[in-house]
Design an enzyme around this catalytic site. Structure first.
Site, PDB file in Angstrom:
ATOM      1  N   TYR A   1       0.871  -1.171   0.000  1.00 54.44           N
ATOM      2  CA  TYR A   1       0.000   0.000   0.000  1.00 54.44           C
ATOM      3  C   TYR A   1       0.909   1.222   0.000  1.00 54.44           C
ATOM      4  CZ  TYR A   1      -4.158  -2.780   1.063  1.00 54.44           C
ATOM      5  OH  TYR A   1      -5.201  -3.676   1.011  1.00 54.44           O
TER       6      TYR A   1
ATOM      7  N   HIS B   1     -10.989  -9.436  -2.219  1.00 53.58           N
ATOM      8  CA  HIS B   1      -9.710  -9.870  -2.763  1.00 53.58           C
ATOM      9  C   HIS B   1      -9.932 -11.131  -3.603  1.00 53.58           C
ATOM     10  CE1 HIS B   1      -7.121  -7.381   0.293  1.00 53.58           C
ATOM     11  NE2 HIS B   1      -7.764  -6.646  -0.599  1.00 53.58           N
TER      12      HIS B   1
ATOM     13  N   MET C   1     -11.392  -9.216   2.055  1.00 50.40           N
ATOM     14  CA  MET C   1     -12.211  -8.059   2.397  1.00 50.40           C
ATOM     15  C   MET C   1     -13.626  -8.284   1.878  1.00 50.40           C
ATOM     16  SD  MET C   1      -9.799  -4.732   1.635  1.00 50.40           S
ATOM     17  CE  MET C   1      -8.311  -4.431   2.575  1.00 50.40           C
TER      18      MET C   1
ATOM     19  N   HIS D   1     -16.042  -4.643  -3.592  1.00 51.38           N
ATOM     20  CA  HIS D   1     -14.622  -4.980  -3.462  1.00 51.38           C
ATOM     21  C   HIS D   1     -14.409  -6.196  -2.569  1.00 51.38           C
ATOM     22  CE1 HIS D   1     -10.297  -4.495  -3.123  1.00 51.38           C
ATOM     23  NE2 HIS D   1     -10.409  -4.490  -1.807  1.00 51.38           N
TER      24      HIS D   1
END
Length: 524
Positions: A234, A349, A422, A347
């Site tokens: 990130y 993963h 997530m 969203h």
């Protein structure tokens, strides 16, 4: 099945045989096609109007255009084949596989050429569909290539047909490089040139506002960042606005072109190829105006908190986790007039397979905010909603994600890493409020009870010592029917810890567990 006339009438152009026979086909059946064209005139939208376009293959030799008629519940497809050989396959499947797919096929046996609705079996062999629901409308040659125009209803009630619905659609294509004696002789698994493209076929029928006359642009780029050789990174970059820069509204966002970028042809967007040791100077282009809109827009996170207490056992084909934005949060954080959601980005993963957010009011489910039953983590975009969804104080927003971990041997816990999971819906709404995050997770104390229960029946294999992390405890769980079923039940009935946060990360004063369950008081 539509049959084309003999191909040997064009011996001088063997590489383009299908183009020429298609033109002959149109000439010989001009009256038939005229009837089709007349019958479709006046429908919504027009047959020759294609607002959506995307290359199917990386080389852009196949170009798909389409339109959507919600009135007639059908999609018109137009495919441009820039270098046609001996045939083309185009269709849809659940996850982009070529087995168990719904296909429209154009093929040649070396003498004649044909178009038909077909389906592939588990081994990739093609079969003629008893219901021909891909309807050929036109086929013609042009300077730029060969065109096919056909249509398909959203739902044909044919068990061999893919149901076109909201959300992601996995389109597949294949090129036939030699004549085949029959449709049944085609095995899609053996095709050398084939591929997958993901799109949102059922685009919302909404008006796009015109851009203001005083529109300006601003480019913000990463300053030549070196990509580290690690699994997940990130990286945050901040830039200051010029002195005296007053309030503006951003009305559009684009990706700035950079040398390290590669086009992948997915609905006109750019995917950046970043590799360890390389440098990244990617950026965004902001389109902004000083002519302010009536409202400021905001983005709110719904779903699950990024925490390992929410986990998916290994070997699961369809495991669900749910996060809540509860009524106690919306009651204290939303204005009496409510907010209005106009767009959404789902969203997860890598193991995410479907995502859905549902609005409830007064204990009853009222409407779906956004749903993608064929969600892919490789195709995430901000999507405008077909209709604005209003959320008022006291409403509940439930976000459920379904995961597939059949290829994993350890539990997949929630978290920030790409191999962790997530479950989020970033909703875009107006007017902006202080509420930025409305998410939940199971109460940690109840999860510890789960570990102790599993321990009792599995010879103390699970580490329940205080120094063990939740991730370590999940890693030591023996995944049998008991441990799986109890975890599913736990996520269904246990109290939840509610996160009702402002943009400053300060929490609103709420207390909550799942409706009808034990209340958990949260620190403010």
């Amino acid at each position: 099945m539509s049959k084309f006339p003999p191909a040997h009438s064009q011996p001088s152009c063997p590489a383009f045989r299908l183009r020429e026979v298609a033109a002959m086909y149109l000439s010989s059946l001009a009256v038939f096609l005229l009837i089709l064209v007349v019958a479709l005139q006046g429908t919504d939208p027009r047959e020759d109007y294609f607002p959506y376009k995307v290359p199917l293959d990386p080389q852009s030799t196949l170009e798909l255009s389409w339109n959507v008629s919600y009135l007639h519940r059908e999609v018109h497809f137009q495919i441009l084949v820039k270098k046609l050989q001996d045939g083309l396959l185009f269709g849809m499947s659940d996850r982009g596989g070529f087995e168990d797919a719904d296909l429209a096929v154009l093929w040649s046996d070396g003498v004649q050429s044909y178009f038909a609705d077909a389906w592939s079996d588990h081994d990739g062999h093609l079969h003629m569909d008893s219901q021909q629901n891909y309807k050929l409308l036109k086929a013609w040659s042009a300077l730029e290539g060969f065109y096919l125009l056909f249509k398909r209803s959203f739902d044909t009630c044919d068990p061999k047909d893919y149901r076109i619905e909201d959300g992601t659609v996995h389109l597949i294509y294949g090129i036939l490089e030699a004549p085949v004696p029959s449709l049944g002789a085609i095995n899609v698994s053996a095709l050398r040139r084939k591929g997958l493209q993901r799109v949102q076929l059922l685009k919302p029928d909404i008006r796009i506002p015109s851009l203001p006359s005083d529109l300006k642009t601003m480019v913000i780029r990463a300053p030549n960042v070196s990509i580290p050789g690690q699994e997940t990174t990130y990286w945050c970059y901040m830039t200051e606005l010029p002195d005296g820069f007053g309030k503006h509204h951003i009305v559009m966002v684009g990706i700035d072109q950079i040398p390290t970028e590669r086009q992948d042809g997915r609905e006109g967007r750019n995917i950046f190829s970043v590799f360890p040791g390389h440098h990244d100077s990617s950026g965004i282009r902001l389109f902004y105006t000083a002519s302010l809109r009536p409202y400021d827009a905001g983005i709110m996170e719904l779903g699950l908190v990024y925490t390992p207490v929410m986990a998916i056992p290994p070997g699961e084909s369809h495991f669900g986790l749910t996060g809540y934005c509860t009524e106690t949060c919306t009651q204290v954080a939303l204005p009496p007039s409510g907010i209005h959601i106009f767009a959404s980005q789902l969203h997860t993963h890598l193991t995410g397979r479907s995502v859905e957010t549902v609005l409830s009011r007064g204990g009853q489910e009222k409407e779906i905010v956004n749903k993608d039953p064929h969600y892919s983590p490789h195709f995430q975009e901000i999507r405008m909603l077909k209709k604005v969804v209003s959320v008022f104080p006291g409403d509940v927003l439930r976000t459920t994600c379904i995961y597939n971990t059949e290829d994993r041997s350890q539990a997949t816990v929630g978290g920030f890493g790409i191999m962790e999971e997530m479950c989020v819906n970033y909703v875009h709404y107006y007017p902006q409020t202080e509420l930025e995050l409305c998410k939940s997770a199971i109460d940690l104390g109840y999860l510890q009870r789960y570990f102790k229960l599993v321990n009792r029946f599995n010879d103390e294999e699970v580490c329940t010592c205080p120094e063990a992390s939740v991730t370590q405890q999940f890693a030591s769980v023996p995944w049998n029917s008991l441990s799986r079923d109890v975890l599913k039940s736990l996520y269904g009935f246990a109290p939840i810890s509610m996160h009702c946060n402002k943009s400053s990360a300060v929490r609103f004063p709420v207390r909550m567990a799942k409706e009808g369950k034990e209340t958990i008081w949260q620190p403010f």
